[in-house]
Enzyme design. Sequence first.
Site, PDB file in Angstrom:
ATOM      1  N   LYS A  53       0.842  -1.203   0.000  1.00  0.00           N
ATOM      2  CA  LYS A  53       0.000   0.000   0.000  1.00  0.00           C
ATOM      3  C   LYS A  53       0.875   1.251   0.000  1.00  0.00           C
ATOM      4  CE  LYS A  53      -3.816  -2.522   2.018  1.00  0.00           C
ATOM      5  NZ  LYS A  53      -4.652  -2.908   3.170  1.00  0.00           N
ATOM      6  N   GLN A  97      -4.701  -1.553   9.333  1.00  0.00           N
ATOM      7  CA  GLN A  97      -4.607  -2.887   8.737  1.00  0.00           C
ATOM      8  C   GLN A  97      -5.216  -3.930   9.680  1.00  0.00           C
ATOM      9  OE1 GLN A  97      -3.586  -3.439   5.616  1.00  0.00           O
ATOM     10  NE2 GLN A  97      -3.860  -5.650   5.752  1.00  0.00           N
ATOM     11  N   ASP A 120     -11.077   2.560   3.475  1.00  0.00           N
ATOM     12  CA  ASP A 120     -11.370   1.131   3.326  1.00  0.00           C
ATOM     13  C   ASP A 120     -12.874   0.880   3.157  1.00  0.00           C
ATOM     14  OD1 ASP A 120      -9.233  -0.698   3.302  1.00  0.00           O
ATOM     15  OD2 ASP A 120      -8.850  -0.391   5.440  1.00  0.00           O
TER      16      ASP A 120
HETATM   17  N1  GUN Z   1      -6.677  -6.911   5.832  1.00  0.00           N
HETATM   18  C1  GUN Z   1      -6.891  -7.658   4.745  1.00  0.00           C
HETATM   19  N2  GUN Z   1      -7.413  -6.904   3.758  1.00  0.00           N
HETATM   20  C2  GUN Z   1      -7.528  -5.659   4.238  1.00  0.00           C
HETATM   21  C3  GUN Z   1      -7.982  -4.432   3.691  1.00  0.00           C
HETATM   22  O1  GUN Z   1      -8.416  -4.312   2.545  1.00  0.00           O
HETATM   23  N3  GUN Z   1      -7.933  -3.362   4.525  1.00  0.00           N
HETATM   24  C4  GUN Z   1      -7.481  -3.444   5.784  1.00  0.00           C
HETATM   25  N4  GUN Z   1      -7.492  -2.343   6.531  1.00  0.00           N
HETATM   26  N5  GUN Z   1      -7.058  -4.562   6.331  1.00  0.00           N
HETATM   27  C5  GUN Z   1      -7.073  -5.656   5.547  1.00  0.00           C
END
Ligand code: GUN
Length: 285
Positions: A53, A97, A120
């Site tokens: 990311k 996350q 998200d």
């Molecule tokens: N953990 C697995 N996929 C994601 C996601 O798309 N966003 C976040 N914040 N955590 C994750």
Amino acid sequence: MSATIIDGKAISVDIKNEAKNEALELKKRGIEPCLAVVLVGDNSASRVYVNNKKKACEYCEIKSLSYELPEDTTEEELLSLIDELNASDNVNGILVQLPLPKHIDESKVILKISPEKDVDCFHPYNVGAIFTGGEGFKPCTPAGVIELIKRSGCEIAGKNCVVIGRSNIVGKPVAMLLMAENGTVTICHSGTKNMSEICRNADIIVVATGKINTLTKDMVKEGAVVIDVGINRNDEGKLCGDVDFFNVKEVAGFITPVPGGVGPMTIAMLMKNCVTATKMQNGIK
Ligand code: GUN
């Protein structure tokens, strides 16, 4: 006839380039989009996702702020960091996350993130907005599924769409987004009795069960569009999706591979949401 393979990697690069161009336009106006990325603990998969990311932010000219907190961070400490990030004018998006360590209540954390910065799209306010069809953020993976279909030149309006899987993060929101595109949507799940019959009537099938070979060739109509959200490892340890790709591609019209299909789209859509957040917070359409 073998299906056209949808190149999710290439489409995700197009979307990241669009996000980058928008970020550069904002910079010309003195506005720098900024994403705060919060990682708690030392989950190795999470670390890989978070690094990807941050790399995508760099590519898209979006500033990223990294908060890597120890495993024993308390819920209070995390909530107070989110308060700070919510209040900061320099931060446009907040990503915590998941999963979080067990002693932290994930739903409390998600509720704490200001809905305007919830890139998200996990906050119930934004989840609700998917149902009412309002403006704003779309959840990254479901929105990526819609982009893959549309950018492959496939129409959704009026089509029979089947979603296999009813999770809160993929199945349910994908169904809502397909309906917003005027698709006729059926959701199948582990309790569905006549799944093969329902699938054989589908023009578009989205599979998100997390189970290998959920969708087999006999369940697919000639020419159907097949989108595979699954990421599994088979007996040989190779990455594979929820679709029997090798055989289904012989009847489908379009199909996504795993890897290289839906996967790269999630981060690309996150970048789009960061730009959208920045624009919304600055009153720019
Ligand atoms: N953990 C697995 N996929 C994601 C996601 O798309 N966003 C976040 N914040 N955590 C994750």
